[in-house]
Enzyme design. Structure first.
Site, mmCIF file in Angstrom:
data_model
loop_
_atom_site.group_PDB
_atom_site.id
_atom_site.type_symbol
_atom_site.label_atom_id
_atom_site.label_comp_id
_atom_site.label_asym_id
_atom_site.label_seq_id
_atom_site.Cartn_x
_atom_site.Cartn_y
_atom_site.Cartn_z
ATOM 1 N N GLU A 46 -12.408 3.326 -1.360
ATOM 2 C CA GLU A 46 -11.953 4.457 -2.178
ATOM 3 C C GLU A 46 -11.648 4.056 -3.606
ATOM 4 O O GLU A 46 -11.848 4.847 -4.533
ATOM 5 C CB GLU A 46 -10.694 5.075 -1.554
ATOM 6 C CG GLU A 46 -11.009 5.887 -0.313
ATOM 7 C CD GLU A 46 -9.748 6.305 0.433
ATOM 8 O OE1 GLU A 46 -8.646 6.174 -0.126
ATOM 9 O OE2 GLU A 46 -9.903 6.743 1.582
ATOM 10 N N VAL A 47 -11.112 2.854 -3.785
ATOM 11 C CA VAL A 47 -10.731 2.426 -5.137
ATOM 12 C C VAL A 47 -11.733 1.360 -5.602
ATOM 13 O O VAL A 47 -11.891 0.322 -4.951
ATOM 14 C CB VAL A 47 -9.295 1.852 -5.154
ATOM 15 C CG1 VAL A 47 -8.921 1.404 -6.555
ATOM 16 C CG2 VAL A 47 -8.300 2.889 -4.633
ATOM 17 N N HIS A 85 -10.061 -5.071 -3.556
ATOM 18 C CA HIS A 85 -8.731 -5.255 -2.966
ATOM 19 C C HIS A 85 -8.897 -5.683 -1.523
ATOM 20 O O HIS A 85 -9.745 -5.162 -0.803
ATOM 21 C CB HIS A 85 -7.884 -3.977 -3.051
ATOM 22 C CG HIS A 85 -8.587 -2.734 -2.588
ATOM 23 N ND1 HIS A 85 -9.545 -2.106 -3.344
ATOM 24 C CD2 HIS A 85 -8.475 -2.005 -1.445
ATOM 25 C CE1 HIS A 85 -9.988 -1.050 -2.699
ATOM 26 N NE2 HIS A 85 -9.372 -0.966 -1.529
ATOM 27 N N HIS A 116 -6.910 -5.785 2.009
ATOM 28 C CA HIS A 116 -5.760 -5.259 2.750
ATOM 29 C C HIS A 116 -5.232 -6.375 3.651
ATOM 30 O O HIS A 116 -6.020 -7.044 4.330
ATOM 31 C CB HIS A 116 -6.179 -4.111 3.671
ATOM 32 C CG HIS A 116 -6.764 -2.911 2.991
ATOM 33 N ND1 HIS A 116 -6.070 -1.732 2.847
ATOM 34 C CD2 HIS A 116 -7.987 -2.696 2.428
ATOM 35 C CE1 HIS A 116 -6.838 -0.838 2.235
ATOM 36 N NE2 HIS A 116 -8.012 -1.394 1.975
ATOM 37 N N ASN A 175 -12.868 -3.316 2.178
ATOM 38 C CA ASN A 175 -13.952 -2.340 2.255
ATOM 39 C C ASN A 175 -14.843 -2.508 1.033
ATOM 40 O O ASN A 175 -14.353 -2.624 -0.093
ATOM 41 C CB ASN A 175 -13.368 -0.923 2.316
ATOM 42 C CG ASN A 175 -12.622 -0.680 3.610
ATOM 43 O OD1 ASN A 175 -13.126 -1.004 4.678
ATOM 44 N ND2 ASN A 175 -11.418 -0.130 3.511
ATOM 45 N N ASP A 193 0.851 -1.192 0.000
ATOM 46 C CA ASP A 193 0.000 0.000 0.000
ATOM 47 C C ASP A 193 0.889 1.245 0.000
ATOM 48 O O ASP A 193 1.902 1.307 0.697
ATOM 49 C CB ASP A 193 -0.909 -0.001 1.237
ATOM 50 C CG ASP A 193 -2.053 0.989 1.114
ATOM 51 O OD1 ASP A 193 -3.206 0.546 0.969
ATOM 52 O OD2 ASP A 193 -1.791 2.213 1.158
ATOM 53 N N ILE A 194 0.487 2.237 -0.776
ATOM 54 C CA ILE A 194 1.289 3.455 -0.924
ATOM 55 C C ILE A 194 1.286 4.295 0.356
ATOM 56 O O ILE A 194 2.185 5.102 0.587
ATOM 57 C CB ILE A 194 0.777 4.280 -2.139
ATOM 58 C CG1 ILE A 194 1.859 5.171 -2.700
ATOM 59 C CG2 ILE A 194 -0.485 5.064 -1.797
ATOM 60 C CD1 ILE A 194 1.533 5.748 -4.068
#
Ligand code: AMP
Length: 122
Positions: free
Chosen positions: A99-100, A104, A106, A91, A33-34
């Site tokens: 958000e994306v 995905h 995590h 999420n 993760d960025i």
């Protein structure tokens, strides 16, 4: 919700944006993760065009689903977080602040993560 082919993870999958890759196979990609929230914070994504867990669980093939679940376990082992423990979380949608709009998961680890839900105050 229709899949947005220009979301950031679609662009990573097409190689248009770099990522710090930790694993790739036929069905999945995993990268750091960025903006890590914990010492270990990696995202695992399916390569297929799935907006969310809802979309994926309804529409992905058995091979994609099996590949995705196996990859989450494999990446956690590769990251060395199995012995002390880790949390995986996805999420899904607005209330969860996804958000994306590309599924995905995590993987959080590398420290004691605390309880996810606080016990009620007395
Ligand atoms: P979520 O709120 O579950 O949709 O989480 C989106 C996650 O994607 C956040 O933790 C971001 O830090 C992460 N993220 C956004 N852009 C990138 C990127 N280019 N590379 C890696 N992680 C990213």
């Amino acid at each position: 919700m229709a899949y947005d082919k220009d979301n950031i993870f679609a662009r990573i999958l097409r190689g248009e944006i770099p990522c710090n890759k930790v694993h790739e196979d036929e069905h999945t990609l995993a990268f750091h993760d960025i903006n890590p929230q914990t010492p270990v914070h990696v995202l695992v994504i399916p390569k297929g065009d799935y907006v969310s867990m809802d979309d994926f669980s309804a529409n992905a093939s058995e091979a994609e689903i099996a590949g995705f679940v196996r990859a989450i376990g494999l990446v956690a082992r590769q990251l060395g977080v199995v012995e002390n423990g880790y949390r995986f979380l996805a999420n899904n949608g607005a209330d969860a602040h996804q958000e994306v709009p590309h599924l995905h998961v995590h993987i959080f680890g590398g420290k004691n993560l605390g309880r996810m839900i606080k016990p009620p105050e007395k």
